[in-house]
Design an enzyme around this catalytic site. Structure first.
Site, PDB file in Angstrom:
ATOM      1  N   GLU A  25       0.798  -0.973  -0.150  1.00 43.16           N
ATOM      2  CA  GLU A  25      -0.041   0.036   0.080  1.00 43.16           C
ATOM      3  C   GLU A  25       0.490   1.801   0.688  1.00 43.16           C
ATOM      4  O   GLU A  25       2.215   1.086  -0.277  1.00 43.16           O
ATOM      5  CB  GLU A  25      -1.159  -0.321   1.022  1.00 43.16           C
ATOM      6  N   LYS A  86      -6.627  10.754   0.797  1.00 47.64           N
ATOM      7  CA  LYS A  86      -5.821   8.967   1.388  1.00 47.64           C
ATOM      8  C   LYS A  86      -7.341   8.581   0.592  1.00 47.64           C
ATOM      9  O   LYS A  86      -8.073   8.143   1.097  1.00 47.64           O
ATOM     10  CB  LYS A  86      -6.286   8.991   2.819  1.00 47.64           C
ATOM     11  N   VAL A 106      -5.354  -0.050   2.607  1.00 52.71           N
ATOM     12  CA  VAL A 106      -5.205  -1.666   2.774  1.00 52.71           C
ATOM     13  C   VAL A 106      -6.943  -1.976   1.945  1.00 52.71           C
ATOM     14  O   VAL A 106      -6.346  -2.238   1.195  1.00 52.71           O
ATOM     15  CB  VAL A 106      -5.607  -2.084   4.322  1.00 52.71           C
ATOM     16  N   SER A 140     -13.524   1.235  10.231  1.00 49.74           N
ATOM     17  CA  SER A 140     -12.963   1.399   9.037  1.00 49.74           C
ATOM     18  C   SER A 140     -13.511   0.472   7.808  1.00 49.74           C
ATOM     19  O   SER A 140     -13.821  -0.613   7.715  1.00 49.74           O
ATOM     20  CB  SER A 140     -11.487   0.891   8.965  1.00 49.74           C
ATOM     21  N   ALA A 141     -13.561   1.574   6.418  1.00 49.52           N
ATOM     22  CA  ALA A 141     -13.806   0.188   5.382  1.00 49.52           C
ATOM     23  C   ALA A 141     -12.314  -0.649   5.555  1.00 49.52           C
ATOM     24  O   ALA A 141     -13.004  -1.631   4.658  1.00 49.52           O
ATOM     25  CB  ALA A 141     -13.314   1.281   4.165  1.00 49.52           C
ATOM     26  N   ASP A 142     -11.322  -0.996   5.697  1.00 48.53           N
ATOM     27  CA  ASP A 142     -11.009  -1.955   5.370  1.00 48.53           C
ATOM     28  C   ASP A 142     -11.381  -3.204   5.618  1.00 48.53           C
ATOM     29  O   ASP A 142     -11.552  -4.556   5.260  1.00 48.53           O
ATOM     30  CB  ASP A 142      -9.086  -2.024   5.946  1.00 48.53           C
ATOM     31  N   LYS A 159      -3.697  -2.216  15.297  1.00 46.13           N
ATOM     32  CA  LYS A 159      -3.648  -0.811  16.417  1.00 46.13           C
ATOM     33  C   LYS A 159      -4.051  -0.910  17.092  1.00 46.13           C
ATOM     34  O   LYS A 159      -5.291  -0.820  17.601  1.00 46.13           O
ATOM     35  CB  LYS A 159      -3.217   0.328  15.680  1.00 46.13           C
TER      36      LYS A 159
HETATM   37  N1  PSU Z   1      -1.094   0.916   9.309  1.00 45.18           N
HETATM   38  C1  PSU Z   1       0.631   0.980   9.512  1.00 45.18           C
HETATM   39  N2  PSU Z   1      -0.091   2.687   8.901  1.00 45.18           N
HETATM   40  C2  PSU Z   1      -0.375   2.979   8.420  1.00 45.18           C
HETATM   41  C3  PSU Z   1      -1.439   2.669   7.915  1.00 45.18           C
HETATM   42  C4  PSU Z   1      -1.769   0.825   7.959  1.00 45.18           C
HETATM   43  O1  PSU Z   1       1.323   0.862   9.875  1.00 45.18           O
HETATM   44  O2  PSU Z   1      -1.032   4.739   7.875  1.00 45.18           O
HETATM   45  C5  PSU Z   1      -2.812   3.208   7.127  1.00 45.18           C
HETATM   46  C6  PSU Z   1      -3.620   2.140   6.123  1.00 45.18           C
HETATM   47  O3  PSU Z   1      -3.171   2.385   5.334  1.00 45.18           O
HETATM   48  C7  PSU Z   1      -4.921   1.647   6.465  1.00 45.18           C
HETATM   49  C8  PSU Z   1      -5.333   3.234   6.990  1.00 45.18           C
HETATM   50  O4  PSU Z   1      -6.111   1.620   5.485  1.00 45.18           O
HETATM   51  O5  PSU Z   1      -4.181   3.676   8.139  1.00 45.18           O
HETATM   52  C9  PSU Z   1      -6.857   2.896   7.421  1.00 45.18           C
HETATM   53  O6  PSU Z   1      -6.977   4.175   7.946  1.00 45.18           O
HETATM   54  P1  PSU Z   1      -8.450   4.661   8.311  1.00 45.18           P
HETATM   55  O7  PSU Z   1      -8.376   3.961  10.123  1.00 45.18           O
HETATM   56  O8  PSU Z   1      -8.494   6.004   8.093  1.00 45.18           O
HETATM   57  O9  PSU Z   1      -9.596   3.441   7.887  1.00 45.18           O
HETATM   58 MN    MN Z   2     -12.167   5.591  10.221  1.00 49.22          MN
END
Ligand code: PSU
Ligand code: MN
Length: 305
Positions: A25, A86, A106, A140-142, A159
């Site tokens: 990614e 992003k 992701v 997250s949409a992940d 995390k």
């Molecule tokens: N893992 C990391 N650093 C990051 C991310 C993941 O170590 O910056 C990123 C990835 O791209 C993941 C995104 O898909 O954070 C998730 O963002 P959100 O919580 O806004 O969906």
């Molecule tokens: Mn979010």
């Protein structure tokens, strides 16, 4: 209609020959780590995948095309474009159509990898259910994408800034196999254990590859999440990282940080508060995931041949 994909010749040749390819990614480069560590880490990850017998394909959007594999110059430029969009499932098409620079999360990387015919993807951590999601609805949409796109994602768990029990519940609802690698516990990014057991455990890349291929044989959509614990020597113990996480969360709340800004804000504050230690750990866990992803990609290629 041809897809707006641009391959590097290295990636195109590997895919045509049925050789193992690992997707990477780019949000981790633009929003997850500061320059120049981001570019150095991205290069080290690519080198490790090559050493593991696979071809790396870092994915990003530039000039109205989805790039599958980046040149050295592209990677260098992206690493110094902190204002890149992003991209998740929602904004990927808009970014391509508008010709803007975008970094894939992701979710978006899974979509692009699947379009390109890449089965395995290595990252640091996935997005998940944020704490307080019962009021913020920040999920997250992940997690949804893992239930849709047929890609095996190797991450170091989720995390500690997230609500991990709720994250595992949503993955279960989406029908996503969560496989801890080499241990029973679900890992928590900077720490080897979250204190929770993962639903599945596998100790061998060949098993993970076989499970990936069996989803396709059975006609099941969606991918797999492989949760690979950070190496012991790079770990930050849960007791040590949690107070830092709590502090970062309190600052985010006080400053009204929301939506896409939440994850980058928290990571940045945690890097600062640990004086770079969290960044060093983050780089080590991504390298560790790249190594495992290359082994899984090799096994998938071997089992398909
Ligand atoms: N893992 C990391 N650093 C990051 C991310 C993941 O170590 O910056 C990123 C990835 O791209 C993941 C995104 O898909 O954070 C998730 O963002 P959100 O919580 O806004 O969906
Ligand atoms: Mn979010």
């Amino acid at each position: 209609m041809t897809l707006p994909l641009s391959f590097t010749s290295e990636v195109r040749a590997a895919l045509d020959a049925g050789q193992p390819v690992v997707a990477l990614e780019s949000t981790i480069i633009t929003h997850g780590m500061p320059f120049p560590q981001n570019v150095e880490a991205a290069r080290a990850v690519e080198a490790l995948i090559r050493a593991g017998g696979a071809v790396p394909a870092t994915i990003a959007v530039m000039g109205g095309r989805i790039h599958i594999g980046l040149s050295d110059a592209d990677l260098d430029q992206l690493g110094q474009t902190p204002h890149a969009m992003k991209l998740s499932r929602a904004d990927l098409p808009a970014c391509v159509a508008m010709g803007q620079v975008g970094a894939t999360t992701v979710a978006a990387t899974m979509i692009c990898a699947a379009m390109a015919g890449i089965s395995v993807f290595a990252t640091g951590g996935i997005g998940g259910v944020h704490r307080g999601a019962e009021t913020s609805f920040d999920i997250s949409a992940d997690l949804v994408e893992l239930g849709i796109s047929p890609v095996t994602v190797v991450a170091a768990g989720a995390k500690a800034i997230l609500d991990l029990p709720k994250t595992l519940e949503v993955l279960e609802t989406q029908g996503v196999p969560v496989i801890a690698y080499g241990q029973d516990d679900f890992p928590a990014f900077w720490s080897r254990s979250s204190g929770m057991k993962a639903p599945l455990r596998m100790d061998d890349p060949a098993q993970i590859a076989a499970a990936h291929l069996m989803r396709q044989t059975l006609g099941l959509k969606g991918g797999q999440l492989v949760a690979n614990p950070i190496p012991v020597e790079a770990e930050i113990a849960r007791e040590e990282i949690m107070p830092v996480v709590e502090q970062a969360l309190a600052e985010a709340e006080a400053q009204g940080i929301a939506a896409k800004q939440v994850t980058p804000f928290l990571l940045d504050r945690i890097f600062a508060m640990t004086e770079g230690r969290s960044l060093a750990s983050n780089i080590e866990l991504v390298l560790n995931n790249a190594r495992l992803a290359a082994a899984i990609a090799k096994e998938i290629a071997r089992q398909k041949a």
